[in-house]
Design a protein around this motif. Structure first.
Motif, PDB file in Angstrom:
ATOM      1  N   GLY A 111       3.477  -1.463  -6.859  1.00  0.00           N
ATOM      2  CA  GLY A 111       2.620  -1.651  -5.695  1.00  0.00           C
ATOM      3  C   GLY A 111       1.200  -2.025  -6.077  1.00  0.00           C
ATOM      4  O   GLY A 111       0.615  -2.945  -5.495  1.00  0.00           O
ATOM      5  N   ILE A 112       0.640  -1.331  -7.048  1.00  0.00           N
ATOM      6  CA  ILE A 112      -0.731  -1.630  -7.477  1.00  0.00           C
ATOM      7  C   ILE A 112      -0.816  -3.016  -8.103  1.00  0.00           C
ATOM      8  O   ILE A 112      -1.741  -3.781  -7.818  1.00  0.00           O
ATOM      9  N   GLY A 113       0.152  -3.358  -8.948  1.00  0.00           N
ATOM     10  CA  GLY A 113       0.152  -4.677  -9.585  1.00  0.00           C
ATOM     11  C   GLY A 113       0.237  -5.801  -8.570  1.00  0.00           C
ATOM     12  O   GLY A 113      -0.481  -6.796  -8.662  1.00  0.00           O
ATOM     13  N   CYS A 114       1.106  -5.646  -7.591  1.00  0.00           N
ATOM     14  CA  CYS A 114       1.243  -6.677  -6.554  1.00  0.00           C
ATOM     15  C   CYS A 114      -0.005  -6.757  -5.694  1.00  0.00           C
ATOM     16  O   CYS A 114      -0.423  -7.854  -5.299  1.00  0.00           O
ATOM     17  N   LEU A 115      -0.612  -5.618  -5.379  1.00  0.00           N
ATOM     18  CA  LEU A 115      -1.843  -5.639  -4.584  1.00  0.00           C
ATOM     19  C   LEU A 115      -2.979  -6.336  -5.333  1.00  0.00           C
ATOM     20  O   LEU A 115      -3.767  -7.063  -4.719  1.00  0.00           O
ATOM     21  N   VAL A 116      -3.058  -6.122  -6.640  1.00  0.00           N
ATOM     22  CA  VAL A 116      -4.107  -6.778  -7.429  1.00  0.00           C
ATOM     23  C   VAL A 116      -3.943  -8.292  -7.383  1.00  0.00           C
ATOM     24  O   VAL A 116      -4.918  -9.035  -7.231  1.00  0.00           O
ATOM     25  N   VAL A 117      -2.696  -8.750  -7.463  1.00  0.00           N
ATOM     26  CA  VAL A 117      -2.449 -10.193  -7.450  1.00  0.00           C
ATOM     27  C   VAL A 117      -2.633 -10.775  -6.051  1.00  0.00           C
ATOM     28  O   VAL A 117      -3.202 -11.854  -5.876  1.00  0.00           O
ATOM     29  N   LEU A 118      -2.181 -10.077  -5.018  1.00  0.00           N
ATOM     30  CA  LEU A 118      -2.166 -10.625  -3.671  1.00  0.00           C
ATOM     31  C   LEU A 118      -3.413 -10.325  -2.841  1.00  0.00           C
ATOM     32  O   LEU A 118      -3.586 -10.906  -1.767  1.00  0.00           O
ATOM     33  N   GLY A 165       0.825  -1.208   0.000  1.00  0.00           N
ATOM     34  CA  GLY A 165       0.000   0.000   0.000  1.00  0.00           C
ATOM     35  C   GLY A 165       0.854   1.251   0.000  1.00  0.00           C
ATOM     36  O   GLY A 165       0.548   2.241  -0.677  1.00  0.00           O
ATOM     37  N   TYR A 166       1.953   1.214   0.741  1.00  0.00           N
ATOM     38  CA  TYR A 166       2.904   2.342   0.748  1.00  0.00           C
ATOM     39  C   TYR A 166       3.505   2.523  -0.645  1.00  0.00           C
ATOM     40  O   TYR A 166       3.609   3.653  -1.143  1.00  0.00           O
ATOM     41  N   LEU A 167       3.915   1.421  -1.277  1.00  0.00           N
ATOM     42  CA  LEU A 167       4.471   1.521  -2.628  1.00  0.00           C
ATOM     43  C   LEU A 167       3.441   2.096  -3.602  1.00  0.00           C
ATOM     44  O   LEU A 167       3.790   2.890  -4.472  1.00  0.00           O
ATOM     45  N   PRO A 222       5.244   7.033  -9.743  1.00  0.00           N
ATOM     46  CA  PRO A 222       5.644   5.942 -10.643  1.00  0.00           C
ATOM     47  C   PRO A 222       7.165   5.859 -10.744  1.00  0.00           C
ATOM     48  O   PRO A 222       7.823   6.864 -10.603  1.00  0.00           O
ATOM     49  N   PRO A 223       7.748   4.720 -10.958  1.00  0.00           N
ATOM     50  CA  PRO A 223       7.230   3.396 -11.278  1.00  0.00           C
ATOM     51  C   PRO A 223       6.863   2.565 -10.051  1.00  0.00           C
ATOM     52  O   PRO A 223       6.285   1.492 -10.189  1.00  0.00           O
ATOM     53  N   ALA A 224       7.234   3.028  -8.846  1.00  0.00           N
ATOM     54  CA  ALA A 224       6.915   2.258  -7.640  1.00  0.00           C
ATOM     55  C   ALA A 224       5.404   2.096  -7.494  1.00  0.00           C
ATOM     56  O   ALA A 224       4.928   1.065  -7.002  1.00  0.00           O
TER      57      ALA A 224
END
Length: 66
Positions: free
Chosen positions: A35-42, A22-24, A29-31
């Motif tokens: 962060g958003i991509g990982c949150l969508v997956v996890l 969530g912090y990322l 961008p690009p962080a």
């Protein structure tokens, strides 16, 4: 005989990881995209972990010993 060492940290690790993602996602961008991509997956795994910890359902539920 199971070891109780590290149980508290093991329970908090998914929460800490999700907070970090969530912090990322709040950074420029690009962080942000990482962060958003990982949150969508996890996010589904985190929801399952919360349900297992709080409601006691699913694969992350505490094992009942009889």
């Amino acid at each position: 005989m199971t070891s109780k060492r590290g149980t508290g940290l093991r329970k908090l690790l998914p929460l800490a990881g999700t907070l970090y993602l969530g912090y990322l996602a709040s950074q420029p961008p690009p962080a942000r995209w990482v962060g958003i991509g990982c949150l969508v997956v996890l996010a589904p795994f985190f929801a399952g972990w919360v349900l297992g910890t709080v409601a006691g359902v699913g694969p992350w539920a505490a094992e009942e010993t009889e």
